[in-house]
Write an enzyme that holds these catalytic residues in place. Sequence first.
Site, PDB file in Angstrom:
ATOM      1  N   HIS A 216      33.212 -42.872  17.206  1.00 28.71           N
ATOM      2  CA  HIS A 216      32.103 -43.310  18.068  1.00 28.71           C
ATOM      3  C   HIS A 216      32.074 -44.833  18.232  1.00 28.71           C
ATOM      4  O   HIS A 216      32.296 -45.580  17.294  1.00 28.71           O
ATOM      5  CB  HIS A 216      30.744 -42.804  17.541  1.00 28.71           C
ATOM      6  CG  HIS A 216      30.433 -43.158  16.126  1.00 28.71           C
ATOM      7  ND1 HIS A 216      29.958 -42.246  15.223  1.00 28.71           N
ATOM      8  CD2 HIS A 216      30.519 -44.314  15.435  1.00 28.71           C
ATOM      9  CE1 HIS A 216      29.755 -42.830  14.060  1.00 28.71           C
ATOM     10  NE2 HIS A 216      30.096 -44.084  14.168  1.00 28.71           N
ATOM     11  N   CYS A 217      31.827 -45.230  19.452  1.00 30.88           N
ATOM     12  CA  CYS A 217      31.662 -46.634  19.838  1.00 30.88           C
ATOM     13  C   CYS A 217      32.942 -47.455  19.755  1.00 30.88           C
ATOM     14  O   CYS A 217      32.925 -48.662  20.007  1.00 30.88           O
ATOM     15  CB  CYS A 217      30.564 -47.327  19.025  1.00 30.88           C
ATOM     16  SG  CYS A 217      28.975 -46.479  19.033  1.00 30.88           S
TER      17      CYS A 217
END
Length: 301
Positions: A216-217
């Site tokens: 994520h991210c």
Amino acid sequence: MTILITGEEISKVLGIAVPDDIEIDQLVPLGYPFQGRVLSFLTSERYISLLLKSSALPYAIFLLPELKEKVPASIITIAVDDPVWFFYSLFNYLALKKEHIKTYQSPLAKIHSSAVISSVGVHISDGVIVEPRAVIMPGVFLGEDVVVRAGAVIGVDGFEHKRTSKGILSVVHDGQVRLEAGVEVGPNCTVIKGFSYRDTVLGGFTKLDAMVHFAHCAQCGEECLIAANAMIAGSAQIGSSVWIGPSASVSSQVKIGDHAKVTLGAVVTKDVDSYQQVSGNFAVPHQMFLKHVISVSRGKS
């Protein structure tokens, strides 16, 4: 920016006293860039320096009572016994309220009948190919000519769990995955959904080999080549035209510059400059790694 939540609603959701006239645009942990009236959290005095280094100060912040006098007076302080629990409980509440638009699938895309595509929150552009048993979850944008190979999973929630006074709290992922034009995701890869404050992004014509985990991210630029079994941890920032070798690991929030090379099995825990090549566990400049290997070999002979 659109008002996300008011103080009155925060009070009702969390059961604490918050001034009714507070208006929050976004919830963002410290260390990430933001704009507008942001609510964040602070758990320890050691993070005050991170707060003060931010390009802008949060509008309001959950913190421990003993920290109230240590933050700038311009910040609205909300004293609680567990800032992490209150912040992420509110984050989850807002994430679950978020509405997705109906999925758009270009008539020029080729989707295998066994692929699973969410009925909401997905945009599939012209020329996209999705192979058998691939899964596309809500919050995913597939640019033109993206290829998702068999068994890949795009947009699933990631490994974000917080230890709190009330037990482990799993955090809902409310952001997006963006695969720009020409990206290829290999068989059985996982590309994890981002958060509202930072999407997961693969730049144009980046190629993932089989069984890559892109957390994520994490974000990378254009034309990166990421070989089989590599692991890119959360919020890593990778430039363009980067090579990441088989079974290499890139730690969270590490920055890797353009045209850098990460060799086979390297474990990257520090930033890597543009055009630099790193090797080893923990990764160091490649020539330094070779000198070390030679010195060890000579010592054993």
